[in-house]
Design a protein around this motif. Sequence first.
Motif, mmCIF file in Angstrom:
data_model
loop_
_atom_site.group_PDB
_atom_site.id
_atom_site.type_symbol
_atom_site.label_atom_id
_atom_site.label_comp_id
_atom_site.label_asym_id
_atom_site.label_seq_id
_atom_site.Cartn_x
_atom_site.Cartn_y
_atom_site.Cartn_z
ATOM 1 N N ASN A 1 48.371 41.494 64.082
ATOM 2 C CA ASN A 1 47.773 40.424 63.289
ATOM 3 C C ASN A 1 47.779 39.099 64.023
ATOM 4 O O ASN A 1 46.791 38.365 63.995
ATOM 5 C CB ASN A 1 48.512 40.278 61.958
ATOM 6 C CG ASN A 1 47.873 41.066 60.849
ATOM 7 O OD1 ASN A 1 47.274 40.527 59.933
ATOM 8 N ND2 ASN A 1 47.982 42.381 60.944
ATOM 9 N N TYR B 1 39.601 41.724 64.513
ATOM 10 C CA TYR B 1 40.743 42.012 63.641
ATOM 11 C C TYR B 1 40.846 43.503 63.329
ATOM 12 O O TYR B 1 41.915 44.111 63.463
ATOM 13 C CB TYR B 1 40.634 41.211 62.345
ATOM 14 C CG TYR B 1 41.812 41.416 61.429
ATOM 15 C CD1 TYR B 1 42.981 40.684 61.600
ATOM 16 C CD2 TYR B 1 41.774 42.364 60.413
ATOM 17 C CE1 TYR B 1 44.078 40.889 60.778
ATOM 18 C CE2 TYR B 1 42.867 42.578 59.587
ATOM 19 C CZ TYR B 1 44.004 41.835 59.780
ATOM 20 O OH TYR B 1 45.098 42.054 58.975
ATOM 21 N N ASN C 1 43.886 46.098 64.853
ATOM 22 C CA ASN C 1 44.832 46.674 63.899
ATOM 23 C C ASN C 1 44.580 48.154 63.657
ATOM 24 O O ASN C 1 45.528 48.936 63.516
ATOM 25 C CB ASN C 1 44.779 45.892 62.579
ATOM 26 C CG ASN C 1 45.454 44.542 62.677
ATOM 27 O OD1 ASN C 1 46.673 44.434 62.612
ATOM 28 N ND2 ASN C 1 44.674 43.502 62.857
#
Length: 411
Positions: A311, A99, A103
């Motif tokens: 996401n 994650y 990002n």
Amino acid sequence: MDHLVLEVGLAILLLALVGLLSAKLRFSVIPFYILIGMAVGPHAPKLGVFDFRFIESGPFIEFLGRIGVLFLLFYLGLEFSVGRLIKSGRSIAVGGTIYIAINFTLGLAYGFLTGFPLNEVLIMAGITTISSSAIVAKVLIDLKRTANPETEMILGIIMFEDVFLAVYISILSGLVLSGATSLGGVLLSALYALGFMLLFLIIGRRVVPLLNKALNIRSNELFLLVIFGFLFLVAGFSETIHVAEAIGALLVGLVLAETEHMKRIEHLILPFRDFFGALFFFSFGLTIVPSELGGAVWLSLGAVVITLIGNFAAGMLAGRAAGLSAKASSNIGLTIVSRGEFSIIMANLGKAGGLLAIIQPFAALYVLILAILGPLLTKESKHVFNALNKVFKLDRRDRRKRRQPVPSDNS
């Protein structure tokens, strides 16, 4: 300052009214707090004969907002435990790494592609990387999804983000606030800040037995005075050595989370977190100049698009790596898409460092859009997944698994 009490009273009443409105609409309250701050702040446009700019004591309310940041991160520290993260297993570590990597990389790339200097790029990457734990937790509770299979991964990623945030703010505070310009200076400032954090946690965990005895206080009044004194002292000291005061608050929470008084602290601190947290978002709205938002529209919309893509991709990869279904994996990315308090903290760090003024309106628009879109996408995650699944066949692996024969009990 002659009407300070009246101004603060009106501000609190307005926050209560928009809070009731958000509850009626079943929507995140954070955008409402920011918007009402913009509407009555010193930069609000005058509408004919109507002038709603009644806030003249902005610095005082801003100080109350700073206290809100301390309580927000202190409370998160109480909720977080280093031991819990270790026990969560490999899947959460892998999911959190996926994650953050996706990002943060997208945030860096977007910042460089839009032509910003290095410091601004690093702030923008921080703004676009960290989700809002406050909005995510509220949405999970409101939608009764706390027992869903993907919720453990969602909470694990949030905890992982907290660790990343602590390290990242420490590095940025050394780079942006201390004015270090050389690579050696940046590394020295970062090591200095990280060394302080590590030393504080090591000593803090060793003195937990002493804290258990010291906090064995019957009176809630005296108990809170001791806790508040510890919190503000450490946060203030952190600021003097170029470590963000919010990180000092987080460290205090992390240490006190290991004590046997954690539940009592959490219970007593919750009203302060909510009250001062609301003032934090309101004070952020006061600083926004609505006339300048137009210059950040396309920048913010572009960041929203890459955040939505990043996401969803990160949620799918993290969920599939943990063995979750495609639908559950998509819920991860759609649930943690909201941005809020941490993005604002990053923007304020950029403001304190004297970076380009566009960072503030960019962060404001970006947070507003995703604070609205996030809960909506989470609520409609089933329909979003079904629509995307028709195009991209996201559940192919699940269908293959269902077609595999199940061994009989006699085999």
